[in-house]
Write a protein that holds these residues in place. Structure first.
Motif, PDB file in Angstrom:
ATOM      1  N   VAL D  49      37.326  57.398  41.853  1.00  0.00           N
ATOM      2  CA  VAL D  49      36.508  56.204  41.565  1.00  0.00           C
ATOM      3  C   VAL D  49      36.030  56.154  40.107  1.00  0.00           C
ATOM      4  N   ARG D  52      38.396  54.745  37.244  1.00  0.00           N
ATOM      5  CA  ARG D  52      38.667  53.314  37.092  1.00  0.00           C
ATOM      6  C   ARG D  52      38.124  52.824  35.746  1.00  0.00           C
ATOM      7  N   ALA D  54      37.491  49.276  34.785  1.00  0.00           N
ATOM      8  CA  ALA D  54      36.993  47.904  34.641  1.00  0.00           C
ATOM      9  C   ALA D  54      35.637  47.844  33.929  1.00  0.00           C
ATOM     10  N   LEU D  55      34.886  48.929  34.017  1.00  0.00           N
ATOM     11  CA  LEU D  55      33.559  48.959  33.369  1.00  0.00           C
ATOM     12  C   LEU D  55      33.497  50.109  32.371  1.00  0.00           C
TER      13      LEU D  55
ATOM     14  N   ALA E  91      35.444  39.912  39.417  1.00  0.00           N
ATOM     15  CA  ALA E  91      35.600  40.560  40.722  1.00  0.00           C
ATOM     16  C   ALA E  91      35.912  42.045  40.552  1.00  0.00           C
ATOM     17  N   GLY E  92      36.707  42.377  39.547  1.00  0.00           N
ATOM     18  CA  GLY E  92      37.077  43.779  39.318  1.00  0.00           C
ATOM     19  C   GLY E  92      35.884  44.629  38.905  1.00  0.00           C
ATOM     20  N   GLU E  93      34.966  44.059  38.127  1.00  0.00           N
ATOM     21  CA  GLU E  93      33.753  44.804  37.752  1.00  0.00           C
ATOM     22  C   GLU E  93      32.849  45.030  38.959  1.00  0.00           C
ATOM     23  N   ILE E  94      32.705  43.980  39.762  1.00  0.00           N
ATOM     24  CA  ILE E  94      31.898  44.111  40.986  1.00  0.00           C
ATOM     25  C   ILE E  94      32.512  45.152  41.911  1.00  0.00           C
ATOM     26  N   GLN E  95      33.834  45.090  42.063  1.00  0.00           N
ATOM     27  CA  GLN E  95      34.530  46.062  42.921  1.00  0.00           C
ATOM     28  C   GLN E  95      34.243  47.497  42.476  1.00  0.00           C
ATOM     29  N   GLU E  96      34.220  47.710  41.165  1.00  0.00           N
ATOM     30  CA  GLU E  96      34.004  49.073  40.672  1.00  0.00           C
ATOM     31  C   GLU E  96      32.603  49.588  41.031  1.00  0.00           C
ATOM     32  N   ALA E 117      30.502  40.750  49.491  1.00  0.00           N
ATOM     33  CA  ALA E 117      31.174  40.370  48.241  1.00  0.00           C
ATOM     34  C   ALA E 117      32.402  39.516  48.532  1.00  0.00           C
ATOM     35  N   LEU E 121      33.050  35.876  46.994  1.00  0.00           N
ATOM     36  CA  LEU E 121      34.252  35.618  46.189  1.00  0.00           C
ATOM     37  C   LEU E 121      35.088  34.500  46.809  1.00  0.00           C
ATOM     38  N   LEU E 127      38.999  34.808  45.822  1.00  0.00           N
ATOM     39  CA  LEU E 127      39.678  35.772  46.706  1.00  0.00           C
ATOM     40  C   LEU E 127      40.542  34.967  47.668  1.00  0.00           C
TER      41      LEU E 127
ATOM     42  N   PHE F  33      41.069  43.014  47.477  1.00  0.00           N
ATOM     43  CA  PHE F  33      39.745  43.458  47.024  1.00  0.00           C
ATOM     44  C   PHE F  33      39.302  44.712  47.788  1.00  0.00           C
TER      45      PHE F  33
END
Lengths: 127, 127, 127, 127, 127, 127
Positions: D49, D52, D54-55, E91-96, E117, E121, E127, F33
């Motif tokens: 995790v 990753r 993205a952040l 969405a990718g930042e939230i997923q992380e 989420a 989305l 999504l 997701f």
């Protein structure tokens, strides 16, 4: 109302409830880093919500004890147990809240809250 | 005291606080599977701890509301808000507990508790 | 059943599980202030729920360890880890519960529970 | 990817974030009993995790601080506050997260998190 | 600063973040009973803490998502996920953030947060 | 071990425990997701921790029920109650865990867990 007045009004009530020394110690514990936190506590908690008058101070304190014990906030529970005694609550009234807690939040929460309450009552010569 | 007497004494107080219909519905909801749970509620909660007399029923109810809201127990909060009104608490007193909650357990807990309280107050024609 | 008998029966099981010395120390820790709490623990927990026989004591202890660790009750977790060893659980069985905990309640909960378990296992010469 | 590679990759990132000494101390604290826990931390948390992208690391650290403080995990909060400073967060950025926490998780959570943050900032000569 | 100005400033930021319709609906949901709660939200949360500028709005939103998911506040999580998208999070930042949550607060918390989420989305056609 | 093998091994055990249909529904609920979350569940939970053999599946399931109920994870509690029945636990064994929960995590937690358990037992024709 001006925000500074609300802050001062709150600080003054807080000193009445917990004593000047204890409040100053907590207010300065984190230096400048803690200033905005202290503003929330003084202006918004003690300067606004605690100023309301639908409930007598002793009843407010008992609900604070209930809330802090239920949420497992041990340090804050200690603070508000002292506030409860200052606001005129008896050991027997506190005990009754902690017994409801024991049944409704479970034996470990009840045990922990009794332990903190026994410490505070001993400090005050009430146990 | 005999355990059965304690059970009956508790059930009787519970019916006084919440009404016979509501108590019977909750008592029978899980059939035989729920019998020992109902014994804990009747004999140990309402038959013992709720029988204590250091605090008036309205104050007990306000500490229960504080506890259930702090612990996030939404269904039980609804039950004890109804009990609080039955025990003579006003909407303004309940509001004051929920505002302390908002500052000390956070805005989401305060929001959720206001939502449940507004539902219960509307049911009773008080909002 | 008479409430006193239930209290005595519970106290007796509690002493079997944790040893007389530990139980006496905990029973007297809060003096008279703690008496009604001790009644709840002896009569209602150990005198009623722990008397049930659908599960062997070792399995009950493992579910207690799971529950206390999940709820973050560190002191009570320590007590019930000792009870688990007394009831015949092995270090490997406890480890397996704590690994499920790590995945399902998160790494910090898993870390904290491993820390307490390692202390208890060291006390008993098992680590 | 092979599980061992994932473990090594994670351990390496973990050492970058917290320093070799701190990671070794925590890795060995529970001996063999803690090995599978360390595998979860190294291979699944830091080896998957945390890999990753993205952040940026500083943002991840701030969300970790938010999460640990909200969940009341004091020891893990301390670890991730140190990680946040290592990942380039400033005291002012951390303070802003803790003030949101104070409003949204309540004053006691805010107080506790400020206390831990002040300790970590003092250790690093930043307060 | 005057309290009313702080309230207005907060309400204005809140409308920017969530849209006028959503804010008005939530503001009026509990009638007069909810007025003091709305004052806390507008004047103290959005009129004070959210006005700080050490962090960009997108980062604040991600820490709010982390906090609300960690504390299990599902309704407030939904609100702040919408705020995060409005503040420019992907969405990718939230997923992380939600994957860190899954490891550090456990799979059930991760599952629940992913569920909310995914709903948000989908509403936004992402999504 | 290769990560894909661990994933497949976990998915296979998960299907054994909950049935193909339920697992596929949950696996696909959040589309792409949710893919990394599903990897954590399959490879790390069911492909690693659940593969351990110190405890029989029924005992693992009872500790999962204890943990999910103690942490208030209602949806996951429902899933693991179904898993417990599949792994051979009886209604009486589940009831005993829920009664320990009632005493140690409080009546509202006990009530909520009994409600979910009664639903699952009815689905399976066991109540």
């Amino acid at each position: 109302m001006d925000d500074n007045d609300q802050h001062e009004r709150g600080l003054s009530l807080r000193i009445d409830m917990f004593g000047r020394e204890a409040v100053e110690m907590r207010s300065n514990a984190f230096g400048d880093f803690g200033k905005p936190l202290q503003h929330i506590i003084n202006a918004y908690a003690y300067g606004d919500v605690w100023q309301r008058t639908a409930l007598p101070p002793a009843t407010k304190s008992l609900t604070m004890v209930a809330m802090m014990a239920a949420a497992g906030h041990v340090n804050e529970l200690r603070v508000h147990l002292r506030g409860a005694l200052k606001n005129g609550c008896t050991a027997g009234e506190i005990q009754e809240v902690l017994l409801l807690l024991t049944l409704y939040c479970g034996i470990p929460a009840g045990n922990e809250a009794h332990r903190i309450a026994a410490e505070v009552l001993r400090e005050e010569g009430l146990l």
